[in-house]
Design an enzyme around this catalytic site. Sequence first.
Site, mmCIF file in Angstrom:
data_model
loop_
_atom_site.group_PDB
_atom_site.id
_atom_site.type_symbol
_atom_site.label_atom_id
_atom_site.label_comp_id
_atom_site.label_asym_id
_atom_site.label_seq_id
_atom_site.Cartn_x
_atom_site.Cartn_y
_atom_site.Cartn_z
ATOM 1 N N CYS A 1 136.103 -12.239 23.209
ATOM 2 C CA CYS A 1 136.580 -10.955 22.700
ATOM 3 C C CYS A 1 136.915 -9.965 23.811
ATOM 4 C CB CYS A 1 135.552 -10.349 21.746
ATOM 5 S SG CYS A 1 135.207 -11.377 20.299
ATOM 6 N N HIS B 1 137.603 -2.782 21.092
ATOM 7 C CA HIS B 1 137.604 -4.080 20.434
ATOM 8 C C HIS B 1 137.173 -3.881 18.993
ATOM 9 C CE1 HIS B 1 136.868 -8.121 19.249
ATOM 10 N NE2 HIS B 1 135.566 -8.073 19.389
ATOM 11 N N ASN C 1 138.004 -9.091 12.939
ATOM 12 C CA ASN C 1 137.805 -9.299 14.375
ATOM 13 C C ASN C 1 138.778 -10.384 14.837
ATOM 14 O OD1 ASN C 1 136.942 -9.974 16.952
ATOM 15 N ND2 ASN C 1 134.769 -10.001 16.441
#
Length: 324
Positions: free
Chosen positions: A114, A251, A281
Amino acid sequence: MIRRAVPLGIGHYLPDRIMPNSHFEKLVDTSDEWIRTRSGIERRHFAAEGQTTSDLAVRAARSALDNAGIDVSEIDGIIVATSTPDLTFPSVGTMVQAELGMTRGFAFDVQAVCAGFIYALCNANAMIVSGQADRLLVIGAETFSRIMDWTDRSTCVLFGDGAGALILGAEEGAGTSEDRGILATDLNSDGRYREMLYVDGGVSTTGTAGKLRMQGNPLFRKAVDKLTSTAEAALEKTGVSADAVDWIVPHQANIRIIQGTAKKMGVPMDRVIQTVQDHGNTSAASIPLAMSVGVADGRIKRGDLILSEAIGGGLAWGAVALRW
């Protein structure tokens, strides 16, 4: 005067297939309310059958090139951040290079889960500042739907697919925080925490892609702390305070992590770009996706100071401060 890596164009691509929270009620013991309350996610996009990470990346790249008004022949290199490549090798970057018809320069992948787009931006910045490249195409692209365990309600509801692309170009700056472009970066990792977020397969272990595994509560606690510290470190290097930040583009992992980090930094949520509700996500794709949405809807404007931070498996985390 110094060289700066300045944003020239941005774009994104989301697969057509939209999965609302209600889809998961048929797979696991969950509900729309449970997912919204714990993550802020309402829907996410999944790649179609046969649609690969490089396919998504190419679409995002073309969007960024159009936005910048430049031809791919003017690009010196491509850096793709991804943890879900089409193949073990070659890199997604070279696949994008071929599909775009780019026959010069270089292309490679960066894998920091990520945090991948932050790591890719840091690499691109170093290349431009050092004079190794003048224009770089930086992409975050993922098909996390391909590594989900559809029986694990704690993970399968959280992730989505997508891609975002940012073009950086060399421009002269005065060396102050008022310059356009990347002003400061901060990178960190700590391999002791790898079991908090990992995939249980790989080339030299199982010979399979494996499935994503996560320790949600411990990761949440680490995330807020690490994201705050890396964001503050980047700002300190820039020489400005959080009050000077126009937009935080974090993020997009979980609304509670986003809110917790903003609160610790003293930044109101109306200065935070949020897309987690619509995208879930998307790992390395989430920051460029959110940036592209923010530019497209007019919130992010030329001259705005942007702060982006991310944490992912490794654990790996980092932040970038840039002026649009």
